[in-house]
Design an enzyme around this catalytic site. Structure first.
Site, PDB file in Angstrom:
ATOM      1  N   TYR A  18       8.775   4.572  -4.358  1.00 55.56           N
ATOM      2  CA  TYR A  18       7.786   3.673  -3.762  1.00 55.56           C
ATOM      3  C   TYR A  18       7.728   3.890  -2.247  1.00 55.56           C
ATOM      4  O   TYR A  18       6.642   4.026  -1.679  1.00 55.56           O
ATOM      5  CB  TYR A  18       8.128   2.212  -4.086  1.00 55.56           C
ATOM      6  CG  TYR A  18       7.082   1.236  -3.619  1.00 55.56           C
ATOM      7  CD1 TYR A  18       6.011   0.901  -4.432  1.00 55.56           C
ATOM      8  CD2 TYR A  18       7.161   0.649  -2.356  1.00 55.56           C
ATOM      9  CE1 TYR A  18       5.039   0.007  -4.004  1.00 55.56           C
ATOM     10  CE2 TYR A  18       6.204  -0.245  -1.922  1.00 55.56           C
ATOM     11  CZ  TYR A  18       5.142  -0.561  -2.744  1.00 55.56           C
ATOM     12  OH  TYR A  18       4.184  -1.447  -2.308  1.00 55.56           O
ATOM     13  N   HIS A  22       4.576   5.594   0.090  1.00 54.23           N
ATOM     14  CA  HIS A  22       3.980   4.893   1.223  1.00 54.23           C
ATOM     15  C   HIS A  22       4.205   5.643   2.527  1.00 54.23           C
ATOM     16  O   HIS A  22       3.389   5.538   3.441  1.00 54.23           O
ATOM     17  CB  HIS A  22       4.479   3.453   1.286  1.00 54.23           C
ATOM     18  CG  HIS A  22       3.755   2.568   0.330  1.00 54.23           C
ATOM     19  ND1 HIS A  22       4.044   2.541  -1.019  1.00 54.23           N
ATOM     20  CD2 HIS A  22       2.717   1.710   0.505  1.00 54.23           C
ATOM     21  CE1 HIS A  22       3.219   1.692  -1.616  1.00 54.23           C
ATOM     22  NE2 HIS A  22       2.408   1.178  -0.723  1.00 54.23           N
ATOM     23  N   TYR A  41      -0.214  -4.949   8.371  1.00 60.55           N
ATOM     24  CA  TYR A  41       0.086  -4.938   6.938  1.00 60.55           C
ATOM     25  C   TYR A  41       1.511  -4.430   6.768  1.00 60.55           C
ATOM     26  O   TYR A  41       1.839  -3.329   7.183  1.00 60.55           O
ATOM     27  CB  TYR A  41      -0.910  -4.035   6.226  1.00 60.55           C
ATOM     28  CG  TYR A  41      -0.885  -4.066   4.705  1.00 60.55           C
ATOM     29  CD1 TYR A  41      -0.078  -4.935   3.985  1.00 60.55           C
ATOM     30  CD2 TYR A  41      -1.704  -3.211   3.990  1.00 60.55           C
ATOM     31  CE1 TYR A  41      -0.087  -4.952   2.604  1.00 60.55           C
ATOM     32  CE2 TYR A  41      -1.722  -3.218   2.602  1.00 60.55           C
ATOM     33  CZ  TYR A  41      -0.914  -4.090   1.920  1.00 60.55           C
ATOM     34  OH  TYR A  41      -0.918  -4.097   0.546  1.00 60.55           O
ATOM     35  N   TRP A  76      -5.581   5.149  -5.709  1.00 59.61           N
ATOM     36  CA  TRP A  76      -4.264   4.709  -5.240  1.00 59.61           C
ATOM     37  C   TRP A  76      -3.587   3.844  -6.302  1.00 59.61           C
ATOM     38  O   TRP A  76      -2.409   4.003  -6.597  1.00 59.61           O
ATOM     39  CB  TRP A  76      -4.382   3.951  -3.919  1.00 59.61           C
ATOM     40  CG  TRP A  76      -3.050   3.519  -3.382  1.00 59.61           C
ATOM     41  CD1 TRP A  76      -2.500   2.277  -3.452  1.00 59.61           C
ATOM     42  CD2 TRP A  76      -2.080   4.345  -2.715  1.00 59.61           C
ATOM     43  NE1 TRP A  76      -1.256   2.267  -2.864  1.00 59.61           N
ATOM     44  CE2 TRP A  76      -0.976   3.527  -2.397  1.00 59.61           C
ATOM     45  CE3 TRP A  76      -2.045   5.682  -2.349  1.00 59.61           C
ATOM     46  CZ2 TRP A  76       0.151   4.000  -1.739  1.00 59.61           C
ATOM     47  CZ3 TRP A  76      -0.921   6.152  -1.682  1.00 59.61           C
ATOM     48  CH2 TRP A  76       0.158   5.322  -1.387  1.00 59.61           C
ATOM     49  N   TRP A  77      -4.343   2.924  -6.880  1.00 63.00           N
ATOM     50  CA  TRP A  77      -3.774   2.069  -7.913  1.00 63.00           C
ATOM     51  C   TRP A  77      -3.282   2.900  -9.083  1.00 63.00           C
ATOM     52  O   TRP A  77      -2.203   2.649  -9.624  1.00 63.00           O
ATOM     53  CB  TRP A  77      -4.786   1.051  -8.392  1.00 63.00           C
ATOM     54  CG  TRP A  77      -5.057  -0.058  -7.428  1.00 63.00           C
ATOM     55  CD1 TRP A  77      -4.347  -0.389  -6.308  1.00 63.00           C
ATOM     56  CD2 TRP A  77      -6.117  -0.988  -7.508  1.00 63.00           C
ATOM     57  NE1 TRP A  77      -4.908  -1.470  -5.690  1.00 63.00           N
ATOM     58  CE2 TRP A  77      -6.000  -1.857  -6.402  1.00 63.00           C
ATOM     59  CE3 TRP A  77      -7.170  -1.164  -8.394  1.00 63.00           C
ATOM     60  CZ2 TRP A  77      -6.893  -2.907  -6.186  1.00 63.00           C
ATOM     61  CZ3 TRP A  77      -8.050  -2.202  -8.173  1.00 63.00           C
ATOM     62  CH2 TRP A  77      -7.910  -3.066  -7.079  1.00 63.00           C
TER      63      TRP A  77
END
Length: 104
Positions: A18, A22, A41, A76-77
């Protein structure tokens, strides 16, 4: 500036993956997030529960409703869907967290 917090859920064993994904976030996704006004963010991981805590600011949170229709967001999802809890449309399972205190 409006603020939003929510939580998502990582699948066991994917903490490093993960973070790696990113670290390599796609520039076109960053451009889209900025285009809808997202600023500040951050995503944090509680490694004991694998809960991801996300916080962002935007001038108009309503503008975020445009994101699901965007091709880069859909990609992306799908890219992230194998390492976190996801809905049938590949969007992450996300639960809003209401604000109870704010000190500007």
């Amino acid at each position: 500036m409006q603020r939003k917090a929510f939580k998502m859920f990582l699948l066991p064993g994917f903490e490093a993956e993960y973070a790696r994904r990113h670290d390599l976030i796609w520039p076109e996704l960053v451009d889209l997030l900025h285009a809808v006004g997202i600023q500040n963010y951050s995503i944090f991981l509680d490694s004991e529960t694998l809960t991801l805590f996300a916080y962002l600011e935007a001038p108009d949170l309503g503008a975020l409703e445009q994101l699901p229709a965007q091709e880069v967001m859909q990609r992306w999802w799908k890219y992230m869907g194998d390492i976190m809890q996801a809905n049938p449309d590949n969007s992450p399972v996300a639960i809003d967290i209401p604000s109870v205190f704010y000190l500007p």
